[in-house]
Design an enzyme around this catalytic site. Sequence first.
Site, PDB file in Angstrom:
ATOM      1  N   VAL A   1      10.752  51.796  64.055  1.00 45.66           N
ATOM      2  CA  VAL A   1      10.100  51.244  65.380  1.00 45.66           C
ATOM      3  C   VAL A   1      10.090  49.789  64.922  1.00 45.66           C
ATOM      4  CG1 VAL A   1       8.184  51.065  66.806  1.00 45.66           C
ATOM      5  CG2 VAL A   1       9.041  53.192  65.813  1.00 45.66           C
TER       6      VAL A   1
ATOM      7  N   GLY B   1      18.501  44.173  63.820  1.00 41.93           N
ATOM      8  CA  GLY B   1      19.454  43.044  62.955  1.00 41.93           C
ATOM      9  C   GLY B   1      19.342  43.672  61.419  1.00 41.93           C
TER      10      GLY B   1
ATOM     11  N   LYS C   1      11.570  55.678  69.960  1.00 41.10           N
ATOM     12  CA  LYS C   1      10.430  54.834  69.447  1.00 41.10           C
ATOM     13  C   LYS C   1       9.001  55.188  70.017  1.00 41.10           C
ATOM     14  CE  LYS C   1      13.648  51.242  68.310  1.00 41.10           C
ATOM     15  NZ  LYS C   1      14.487  50.244  68.800  1.00 41.10           N
TER      16      LYS C   1
ATOM     17  N   THR D   1      25.348  48.670  58.906  1.00 42.34           N
ATOM     18  CA  THR D   1      24.701  47.570  59.182  1.00 42.34           C
ATOM     19  C   THR D   1      23.361  47.564  58.338  1.00 42.34           C
ATOM     20  OG1 THR D   1      25.366  47.362  61.367  1.00 42.34           O
ATOM     21  CG2 THR D   1      23.626  46.002  60.680  1.00 42.34           C
ATOM     22  N   VAL D   2      22.490  48.712  58.308  1.00 44.31           N
ATOM     23  CA  VAL D   2      21.313  48.659  57.722  1.00 44.31           C
ATOM     24  C   VAL D   2      21.442  49.039  56.142  1.00 44.31           C
ATOM     25  CG1 VAL D   2      19.064  49.611  57.603  1.00 44.31           C
ATOM     26  CG2 VAL D   2      20.121  49.291  59.825  1.00 44.31           C
TER      27      VAL D   2
ATOM     28  N   GLY E   1      12.254  47.372  64.140  1.00 38.19           N
ATOM     29  CA  GLY E   1      12.950  46.631  63.112  1.00 38.19           C
ATOM     30  C   GLY E   1      12.029  46.151  61.847  1.00 38.19           C
TER      31      GLY E   1
ATOM     32  N   GLU F   1      26.226  48.095  72.051  1.00 37.49           N
ATOM     33  CA  GLU F   1      27.266  48.997  71.378  1.00 37.49           C
ATOM     34  C   GLU F   1      28.178  49.249  72.808  1.00 37.49           C
ATOM     35  OE1 GLU F   1      26.831  50.993  68.551  1.00 37.49           O
ATOM     36  OE2 GLU F   1      24.923  49.999  68.215  1.00 37.49           O
TER      37      GLU F   1
END
Lengths: 397, 397
Positions: free
Chosen positions: B126, B297, B199, B11-12, B128, B184
Site C-alpha cells: 500500500v 515506482g 489496498k 520492476t520491484v 509504495g 499498463e
Amino acid sequence: MIQIAILGLGTVGTGVARVVAENAKQIERKLGEPLQVKAVLVRHFKDGPYRQLMTDDFKKIEEDDAIRVVVETIGGVEAAYEYTKRALAAGKHVVTANKQLVAEKGCELLALARRKNVSYLFEASVGGGIPVLHPLTQCMAANRIDEVYGILNGTTNYILTRMVRTGAFFSDALREAQAKGYAEADPTADVEGIDAGRKICILADLAFGRQLNPEKVPMEGISKLSLRDVKIAQRAGYRVKLLGRAVRLPGVGRTAYVAPHLIPEESPIANVEDVFNAIVVRGNATGEVMFYGRGAGELPTASACVADVMECLQSSPKREEIGWLAEEEGFEDPAELLTRHYFRIEGSLTDAAMAFGQVEVLSEDGETAFLTEPLSGADAAKQSRFLNVLACMRVLE
Amino acid sequence: MIQIAILGLGTVGTGVARVVAENAKQIERKLGEPLQVKAVLVRHFKDGPYRQLMTDDFKKIEEDDAIRVVVETIGGVEAAYEYTKRALAAGKHVVTANKQLVAEKGCELLALARRKNVSYLFEASVGGGIPVLHPLTQCMAANRIDEVYGILNGTTNYILTRMVRTGAFFSDALREAQAKGYAEADPTADVEGIDAGRKICILADLAFGRQLNPEKVPMEGISKLSLRDVKIAQRAGYRVKLLGRAVRLPGVGRTAYVAPHLIPEESPIANVEDVFNAIVVRGNATGEVMFYGRGAGELPTASACVADVMECLQSSPKREEIGWLAEEEGFEDPAELLTRHYFRIEGSLTDAAMAFGQVEVLSEDGETAFLTEPLSGADAAKQSRFLNVLACMRVLE
C-alpha cells in the site's frame, strides 16, 4: 497486566492516563494483556481522578519492579534528566515527549538504555501525534536520508496562517493564538524557533546518525517577520512558513537551521495550515515523503507516548537504528546551502540588479522586493552588504 | 552476512536488488551486518547483472537454510501464494509488495507465519514507498482507528490531474499516462478501481482487525468520469479524486468502497497531484494524520521491501498488531454512509428541488449540477430515481 508510571501530570501526562483508560480495549487487544497506570509522580498532591495513584517520591516508582515502563512528561532537562537516568538504570523502559531532553541528552540516554537492555523511545517529541520518527528510522531504513524539513511548530504556523488569511500583524495574531490556548504566556520558545530547533536536531540525529549540538544550530523565528513580506510572497504565489531544515553534506557532513522560508503555493507543505505540522523526509530511493497531522495537543501527543509504551513492551531494545553516534564533527554552517533568496530592500530595481544581476521582481511599490538566482546564504549576505535590506528569506522549491 | 532471495525480477524485484547494492552502507550500519542477495527466482534465464544468482527452481531457495528472508515480487495469487506458503513453512520470513495476495490471502499467510515464528510483512503493498502500514499499526496503536481513506492509485491520480490541468478527456489522459509508462497496456485494474480496492481492503483489515472480502467491496473507477463534472467541480472549489475509503461502524461493523469523490480544494488531500498518493488515517486520539509520497515506482517500492527485510531480522514475529481475524462478519453496505452528493442531471433546478429539497446549485448551463444535503447513498439513489441522472458522486468534507 502490565503496569506503568507517569512522571508529571500536565497536559501530556493527563492525556496519557486518559488514553490508557479510554482506549483500554484496543490496547489490550494489541498487547495481549491490559495496561494499567500504577503510579503518577507529582510535586503537589491534587484532588481528581488520579488522586490515589499520586506520589511525590520517585523512589517508590524506581524501586517498584512491577512498573515496567516510565512515561516522562515533566519537560525540561533537570528533573526529567535525573529521573530518566534512574529509571533506565533500574531496568525500566522510558518513553517521553520531551524534545529538549532528547535533543540535548538523547544520545547519552539511548546508550544507557542499550546497556540496560531497555528502550528509550520519543516518537511524541517531534510532530506530536504524527508518526515520523519510527517511519524515518524503520520504514525508510533502506534509504540514505538526504534531507529532512518541516513545519515543526504549530503555534507559529497558526500565527502565519492568520497573517495570510486575515492580514493580521504578527503581534495581533500572537495574542489571538494565546487567547485560543495555542501559545504560552511566554511564547519565546515557539516564536523564536527554539522549539522547532530542538525538533530538527532530533530528526537530524536520527536521519544522519550523528549528534547535532542544538547550540550550534542557527534558529530564527517569526517575531521579526513583516506582514508586508507575507503579502508580497502571497501575491507572487508563495506562502511564508517557518521551517526546520537539515541537509546531508558530503562525507559525515551535515547542517541544520530554523528560519522562515518562501514556499511555492502548489507545494503540499504550503497548504499545511493552522496548528497542523508536516514533516518531509527525502530518501535516495523513496524520494520525498510527507507526514501531516496535529503536531501538539493532549490526546495526539499522549497517544504517541502510549504507542511507544506498547512498542517498548513488544520489540527488542537492541535495534541499532534508533540511536546515533555522540561525535559532533561534520556540522557545517547552513550559510553554505544554495537556494534562491527573497529580498525586500529600500532601494530601486537598479540597486537590486547591481548587487545580484538577474533578479525576479515581485514588487516595486515604494520598496523593491525580488528573488535572486540560487546562491549561498553567505553570498546573499555578501552581495547585499551595500543594500538597505528590510527583509531576507530563503526560497524552498 | 545475511542472505536473502528475490522471487521474480520485474520492476520491484530489480529494484530490491539495486537498493540492496546501492544502499549497502546504510543497511549494514543499521543491521549490524551486510545484506546480500543470494538467489533470484526467474522463469527464463536472462543475461544481466544478476545472471549468476538466477535459478528457475524454487526448491533451491526453499531448502537453502542460509536464506533467511524471501522477497516475493511475482505478483498475482497463484505462484506467489504457493511459494509464499512454502517459504514460510520452511521457516523463512517473507516480504512482499503483492497487494492482491495480501488482500485475498493475507490473513491465512500471517497465521502461518505466526505458527512458524517468522514474519510476513507487506508495507510496500500500500502506498509504495510511503510508510503507512507500520505507522498505522504501531505508531497509532493506542488509537481506535475510525476511518482510513486515500488516493491509493497513482495512475488514476495522474489521469485526473491531467484532466483538471489541461482539460483533457479521460481517454486522451489515459493514452498520455500509457505513453509515460504510468499505466499498463491493459489499464483495467487501475482505472476500474480494483488496485485501489485491494489496498483499501488491506488498510481496513489492519485498521479494524477483521478480514474484508475484496469481492464484497464496491469498486468504481474513473473510466466513466466525464470531463464536464471535473470542470464543474473545479469551478465550485472542489477537486475530483478517486478515493478508497473504509469506515468503522458500531460493534464489529465496518464498510469500504472505492469511488470518485469531490474534495474541497483547501483540503490537503485535494492538492495531491500527478502520480503521488496520500493516505489519511483518523484515530480517536490522534485525529487525522496524512501520509504522502510516491505510491509506486521501482526504487520507492523496493526500498519499502528492503526496510521490511530489515524489520523481519530485527523484530519479534510475535507482534500481535500486524494481523487480523479471519471472520468476515460485520461488513455493511457503504450505501448507508451519509455524505453530501454531487449530481448532474438532464433537467431543471425545479426537478432537483422536487427530488432533494434544498440543494446548492453549481451549474445551470443546459443541464443542472448541484450538491445535496448529507444523505445516504441509498437515499440518494431512491430520491433521484425519477431524475435523468448523468453523474453522481459523493462529497468528502
